[in-house]
Structures are given as C-alpha cells and as structure tokens.
Design a protein around this motif. Structure first.
Motif, PDB file in Angstrom:
ATOM      1  N   MET A  37     -40.444  10.836 -48.925  1.00 50.15           N
ATOM      2  CA  MET A  37     -40.994  12.045 -49.468  1.00 50.15           C
ATOM      3  C   MET A  37     -42.110  11.685 -50.439  1.00 50.15           C
ATOM      4  O   MET A  37     -41.916  10.829 -51.298  1.00 50.15           O
ATOM      5  CB  MET A  37     -39.916  12.818 -50.202  1.00 50.15           C
ATOM      6  N   PHE A  38     -43.227  12.344 -50.267  1.00 47.72           N
ATOM      7  CA  PHE A  38     -44.360  12.044 -51.129  1.00 47.72           C
ATOM      8  C   PHE A  38     -45.333  13.204 -51.129  1.00 47.72           C
ATOM      9  O   PHE A  38     -45.266  14.106 -50.294  1.00 47.72           O
ATOM     10  CB  PHE A  38     -45.073  10.767 -50.664  1.00 47.72           C
ATOM     11  N   THR A  39     -46.253  13.145 -52.063  1.00 46.26           N
ATOM     12  CA  THR A  39     -47.407  14.025 -52.075  1.00 46.26           C
ATOM     13  C   THR A  39     -48.563  13.247 -52.689  1.00 46.26           C
ATOM     14  O   THR A  39     -48.354  12.314 -53.474  1.00 46.26           O
ATOM     15  CB  THR A  39     -47.146  15.346 -52.841  1.00 46.26           C
ATOM     16  N   LEU A  40     -49.765  13.613 -52.325  1.00 54.59           N
ATOM     17  CA  LEU A  40     -50.974  13.045 -52.926  1.00 54.59           C
ATOM     18  C   LEU A  40     -51.575  14.090 -53.848  1.00 54.59           C
ATOM     19  O   LEU A  40     -51.693  15.256 -53.464  1.00 54.59           O
ATOM     20  CB  LEU A  40     -51.992  12.663 -51.859  1.00 54.59           C
ATOM     21  N   VAL A  41     -51.943  13.662 -55.031  1.00 50.59           N
ATOM     22  CA  VAL A  41     -52.531  14.556 -56.023  1.00 50.59           C
ATOM     23  C   VAL A  41     -53.889  13.981 -56.409  1.00 50.59           C
ATOM     24  O   VAL A  41     -53.981  12.782 -56.702  1.00 50.59           O
ATOM     25  CB  VAL A  41     -51.625  14.655 -57.277  1.00 50.59           C
TER      26      VAL A  41
ATOM     27  N   VAL B 142     -38.392   9.534 -59.172  1.00 49.19           N
ATOM     28  CA  VAL B 142     -39.761   9.890 -58.808  1.00 49.19           C
ATOM     29  C   VAL B 142     -40.692   8.906 -59.498  1.00 49.19           C
ATOM     30  O   VAL B 142     -40.554   8.635 -60.691  1.00 49.19           O
ATOM     31  CB  VAL B 142     -40.095  11.345 -59.193  1.00 49.19           C
ATOM     32  N   LYS B 143     -41.596   8.345 -58.716  1.00 48.65           N
ATOM     33  CA  LYS B 143     -42.554   7.367 -59.219  1.00 48.65           C
ATOM     34  C   LYS B 143     -43.950   7.757 -58.753  1.00 48.65           C
ATOM     35  O   LYS B 143     -44.109   8.641 -57.916  1.00 48.65           O
ATOM     36  CB  LYS B 143     -42.203   5.969 -58.701  1.00 48.65           C
ATOM     37  N   HIS B 144     -44.930   7.065 -59.278  1.00 50.66           N
ATOM     38  CA  HIS B 144     -46.302   7.315 -58.819  1.00 50.66           C
ATOM     39  C   HIS B 144     -47.103   6.016 -58.851  1.00 50.66           C
ATOM     40  O   HIS B 144     -46.753   5.070 -59.569  1.00 50.66           O
ATOM     41  CB  HIS B 144     -46.981   8.391 -59.672  1.00 50.66           C
ATOM     42  N   ILE B 145     -48.151   6.008 -58.063  1.00 50.32           N
ATOM     43  CA  ILE B 145     -49.085   4.881 -58.047  1.00 50.32           C
ATOM     44  C   ILE B 145     -50.455   5.419 -57.652  1.00 50.32           C
ATOM     45  O   ILE B 145     -50.568   6.315 -56.816  1.00 50.32           O
ATOM     46  CB  ILE B 145     -48.614   3.754 -57.089  1.00 50.32           C
ATOM     47  N   GLU B 146     -51.480   4.861 -58.272  1.00 46.96           N
ATOM     48  CA  GLU B 146     -52.841   5.309 -57.979  1.00 46.96           C
ATOM     49  C   GLU B 146     -53.326   4.763 -56.649  1.00 46.96           C
ATOM     50  O   GLU B 146     -53.002   3.636 -56.275  1.00 46.96           O
ATOM     51  CB  GLU B 146     -53.791   4.887 -59.099  1.00 46.96           C
TER      52      GLU B 146
ATOM     53  N   ALA C 226     -56.952   9.429 -55.768  1.00 43.86           N
ATOM     54  CA  ALA C 226     -55.716  10.206 -55.722  1.00 43.86           C
ATOM     55  C   ALA C 226     -54.569   9.397 -56.323  1.00 43.86           C
ATOM     56  O   ALA C 226     -54.672   8.189 -56.518  1.00 43.86           O
ATOM     57  CB  ALA C 226     -55.390  10.570 -54.281  1.00 43.86           C
ATOM     58  N   VAL C 227     -53.489  10.109 -56.592  1.00 47.06           N
ATOM     59  CA  VAL C 227     -52.253   9.487 -57.068  1.00 47.06           C
ATOM     60  C   VAL C 227     -51.158   9.845 -56.064  1.00 47.06           C
ATOM     61  O   VAL C 227     -50.994  11.016 -55.705  1.00 47.06           O
ATOM     62  CB  VAL C 227     -51.873   9.981 -58.473  1.00 47.06           C
ATOM     63  N   LEU C 228     -50.453   8.836 -55.603  1.00 49.61           N
ATOM     64  CA  LEU C 228     -49.333   9.033 -54.695  1.00 49.61           C
ATOM     65  C   LEU C 228     -48.076   9.225 -55.542  1.00 49.61           C
ATOM     66  O   LEU C 228     -47.716   8.349 -56.334  1.00 49.61           O
ATOM     67  CB  LEU C 228     -49.176   7.817 -53.784  1.00 49.61           C
ATOM     68  N   VAL C 229     -47.431  10.372 -55.407  1.00 48.16           N
ATOM     69  CA  VAL C 229     -46.190  10.667 -56.103  1.00 48.16           C
ATOM     70  C   VAL C 229     -45.093  10.643 -55.044  1.00 48.16           C
ATOM     71  O   VAL C 229     -45.205  11.323 -54.020  1.00 48.16           O
ATOM     72  CB  VAL C 229     -46.239  12.047 -56.799  1.00 48.16           C
TER      73      VAL C 229
ATOM     74  N   LEU D 189     -40.081  -0.920 -52.665  1.00 48.93           N
ATOM     75  CA  LEU D 189     -40.920  -0.694 -53.840  1.00 48.93           C
ATOM     76  C   LEU D 189     -41.855   0.491 -53.646  1.00 48.93           C
ATOM     77  O   LEU D 189     -42.058   1.289 -54.563  1.00 48.93           O
ATOM     78  CB  LEU D 189     -41.736  -1.948 -54.149  1.00 48.93           C
ATOM     79  N   TYR D 190     -42.474   0.565 -52.467  1.00 45.48           N
ATOM     80  CA  TYR D 190     -43.438   1.618 -52.175  1.00 45.48           C
ATOM     81  C   TYR D 190     -43.130   2.224 -50.817  1.00 45.48           C
ATOM     82  O   TYR D 190     -42.706   1.520 -49.905  1.00 45.48           O
ATOM     83  CB  TYR D 190     -44.861   1.056 -52.149  1.00 45.48           C
TER      84      TYR D 190
END
Length: 153
Positions: free
Chosen positions: A1-5, A31-35, A41-44, A54-55
């Motif tokens: 599950m993810f979204t891009l912001v 819930v984590k995020h990475i640029e 964008a940021v992947l949440v 990890l990802y």
C-alpha cells in the motif's frame, strides 16, 4: 500500500493520515516515507511491524524507471500475485500503481488497461520488467509490444 505525494504538499507529521486517506490501514502497520527526487515526489507506504522489507516494490520500480530505454517508459514486476507498474513519458511520471494479479493474463489486462487510459500504443512501445517472465508469457507480450526488456534484480 502506498501513495505518491508531490514534495511541495508533503507533511511528514501527517504521513499516516495521508496514506489512510487513500487506503485502509491494518492495525500494526507502520507508515513510512521516502523521497523520490527524480519525480519531485514523496512515496508514503505501509509496512507490517514484523516485515523484513525495507522498501515496497514501487520504490525500486520508480528508481529503475529512468533505465528504460524508450521515451515511453513502462516498467513492471510481478511478485506474489501483485503486479507493480509505473509508466512515464520522458521524465514525466504518468502512473504508479499495483494490482492484484493472480496470473499473467490478469497482469496483462491491467498493463493494457493502464496504457489505454494513457493513450499509449503498445505496438510502438517497449515493456521492461524487473522480475523474470516465463518464456510463454514473454511470447504473449511480443504479440502486442515492439520489444520486451529486462532490468532484473
């Protein structure tokens, strides 16, 4: 599950609420995020507490997408019944999503549906894969695509 912001709209203090706005989070998920700087964008994303991952796969897809040789960049992987797909034109990301695909025919359906929605012609496009595809499935893809390439792990 993810979204891009988009980076400009991302608020790290609200990452859980951001993801919960688009997917149903299960109890115990972190819930984590990475640029993703190449797409500004940021992947949440969500991971289970006991997960060794990890990802999520989409992170690797987005990082490898620029390696696709054509202007229309289509990069996929199929793991554990999940098709992960990203499509870009040049440096512009058009789609990043995952689909339940218990078999390859279902994966093809989602690939073609995504391409149709973006008005991309498979006959002039190369599809790239991060995961190996059976020879029979590869031959099926050659019926529709100009070429099939691999950027395997």
């Amino acid at each position: 599950m993810f979204t891009l912001v988009p980076s400009n709209f991302f608020d790290a203090s609200a990452e859980r609420e951001t993801l919960a706005g688009v997917v149903e989070l299960r109890e115990g998920q972190q819930v984590k995020h990475i640029e993703i700087p190449q797409y500004d964008a940021v992947l949440v994303y969500a991971v289970d507490e006991d997960s060794a991952v990890l990802y999520p796969e989409i992170y690797h897809i987005l990082n490898d997408l620029p390696k696709c040789p054509e202007y229309n960049k289509i990069l996929c992987s199929v793991k554990d019944g999940i098709l992960t797909l990203a499509i870009a034109q040049g440096k512009s990301l058009l789609l990043a999503n995952w689909y339940n695909a218990p078999d390859f025919t279902t994966a093809e359906y989602y690939i073609f549906l995504a391409m149709k929605s973006l008005q991309l012609n498979p006959e002039v496009s190369t599809i790239c894969w991060r995961t190996p595809v059976d020879k029979e499935d590869e031959m099926s893809l050659y019926r529709y695509f100009k070429a099939v390439d691999y950027l395997c792990e």
